[in-house]
Write a protein that holds these residues in place. Sequence first.
Motif, PDB file in Angstrom:
ATOM      1  N   GLU A  39       0.860  -1.181   0.000  1.00  0.00           N
ATOM      2  CA  GLU A  39       0.000   0.000   0.000  1.00  0.00           C
ATOM      3  C   GLU A  39       0.894   1.228   0.000  1.00  0.00           C
ATOM      4  OE1 GLU A  39      -3.840   0.910   2.605  1.00  0.00           O
ATOM      5  OE2 GLU A  39      -2.011   1.143   3.763  1.00  0.00           O
ATOM      6  N   HIS A  53      -2.996  -5.375  -3.685  1.00  0.00           N
ATOM      7  CA  HIS A  53      -3.573  -4.463  -2.694  1.00  0.00           C
ATOM      8  C   HIS A  53      -4.612  -3.550  -3.320  1.00  0.00           C
ATOM      9  CE1 HIS A  53      -4.162  -1.058  -0.096  1.00  0.00           C
ATOM     10  NE2 HIS A  53      -3.788  -1.836   0.905  1.00  0.00           N
ATOM     11  N   ASP A  66      -7.614  -5.086  -1.361  1.00  0.00           N
ATOM     12  CA  ASP A  66      -7.945  -4.469  -0.087  1.00  0.00           C
ATOM     13  C   ASP A  66      -9.055  -3.442  -0.370  1.00  0.00           C
ATOM     14  OD1 ASP A  66      -6.071  -3.558   2.670  1.00  0.00           O
ATOM     15  OD2 ASP A  66      -7.656  -2.234   1.980  1.00  0.00           O
ATOM     16  N   HIS A  83      -9.454  -5.030   8.586  1.00  0.00           N
ATOM     17  CA  HIS A  83      -9.589  -6.183   7.702  1.00  0.00           C
ATOM     18  C   HIS A  83      -9.399  -7.505   8.437  1.00  0.00           C
ATOM     19  CE1 HIS A  83      -9.181  -2.820   5.172  1.00  0.00           C
ATOM     20  NE2 HIS A  83      -7.868  -2.820   5.101  1.00  0.00           N
TER      21      HIS A  83
HETATM   22 ZN   LIG Z   1      -6.739  -1.554   3.900  1.00  0.00          ZN
END
Ligand SMILES: [Zn+2]
Length: 504
Positions: free
Chosen positions: A12, A113, A145, A169
């Motif tokens: 990320e 991601h 994500d 998460h």
């Molecule tokens: Zn996240």
Amino acid sequence: MKRIAFARINQETNALSPVSTTLHDFESGHYLAGEPLLRAAADGPEVKGFFKRAELAGFVRAVRGRAEPVPVLSAWASSGGPLTAECFEALEARLVDGLRAAGRLDALYLCLHGAMGARGIADPETRLIKAARRVVQGPVVVSHDLHGNLTRARVEAADAIVGYQTNPHRDHVRVGRKSGELLLRMLDGEFPKIAWRTLPMILGGGKTIDFLSPMRAVFRRMRAAEKGEVLSASTFMVHPWNDDPALGWSTYAVGDDAERVVEELADMCWERRHEQPPAFPSASEAIASARRARVRRKLGCVTMADASDVVTAGAPGDSTHLLRALIEQGSGMLSYAAVRDPDAIAKLWPRAPGDVVAMSIGGTLDPAHSSPLPVRGTLVSKHDRAGFGRTVVLAVEHVRIVITEGPAMVMRPSFYTEVGLDPWHADIVMVKNFFPFLMFFLPYNRKTIFVRTHGATDFDAAFTLPFDGPVHPRDAIDDWRPRDQLRRYGASPDGATVNCSTVA
Ligand SMILES: [Zn+2]
């Protein structure tokens, strides 16, 4: 038996961090390929130190017995600055080479991601999907994500995209299973409909927690929709420090009623746009508030989250603002703090416990946001730790400072207990995380204070990034639909083609 390849490239990116992510960060974080990857996904731990089971375990369980799961590679680096171009290109080449070496493949599951950036490369994750597609002839399902960002190119490149439905998460396994099940359907010749919407909005939905108002209703609606209307529903709330010009919340669904479901979810998100993240107190206000919480400090500790230097959201972790305030204003309160400084570690490493040292720490990786802090203290202990690198504990008056060489993801009590600092003894414990620490610190934490200083994870710092038009909450926007049309079709609602970047 059909053969489905699976791979993960996950990071990320915080575009405001000057600290680039390198291949070493992936290789020293989590990196597996071939048979060891299959064993990790099948028997665990999938990501050592973090997940016993995650997406790849869910995927392998879903397809086993009905198709052969073919391991390619799994690379994961902690949140941070953009990947260097060399790092991205090396990972891309390894993915492509791994797929080529795998022999005949009928499909691919790619775990990404969704908010990864690379220096000088636009929309790098779409480029990965396209590169993989040139090798794998069959369907490609991608998981993200829920902080991922959807672009038109991304949506067109994947046969389906599946996102997390929990924040914090905790449904990684389910997302992998859903991805595997979608691929099995596609291999049976059934290609479900997909639909998506994109909103000109980077912040909203309050704390964005799935089980709290105002987002709870949206997450419930997604789960209800999966009981018959669609096979999968996702809402992507984006990582606001991602620098894709088309950054914005989006909704995405797979299945017969996908169009209706994504439209409804988009309206629900837009209705919640004015509920902004909470405003956080300054370091001085936070320390005064901790001082007043005398009983709670006795029964456990006050956990102070540096919301401007959240390492798990990609900040460098070298900020000295809160550390300086704790030393100068927190006298009488035993405080644990963390700062990343590889140069300071190099200077401290030859010294012995008990040595008194005078030096500057922190403020070197991201000099635009904080400055080095001169301290005089006693070296308490030295440690070489997986993940954090070489670590030194320095005692400066009432503060115990954990200085790390590598990214200091200060999220779990073990960050401190492993170096001999017991949170039960502390009045104040600093973390560099937004929400998961609340779970991990539950036994110790008697009061939580988010602190705003100045850094790469300030919410309004994201407003300076380059967008393809007005964006909520920086700009006033009444209707999300015109921009949605532009981003999805490159056309105005009446059909005329317009250049997205020229529309204000
Ligand atoms: Zn996240």
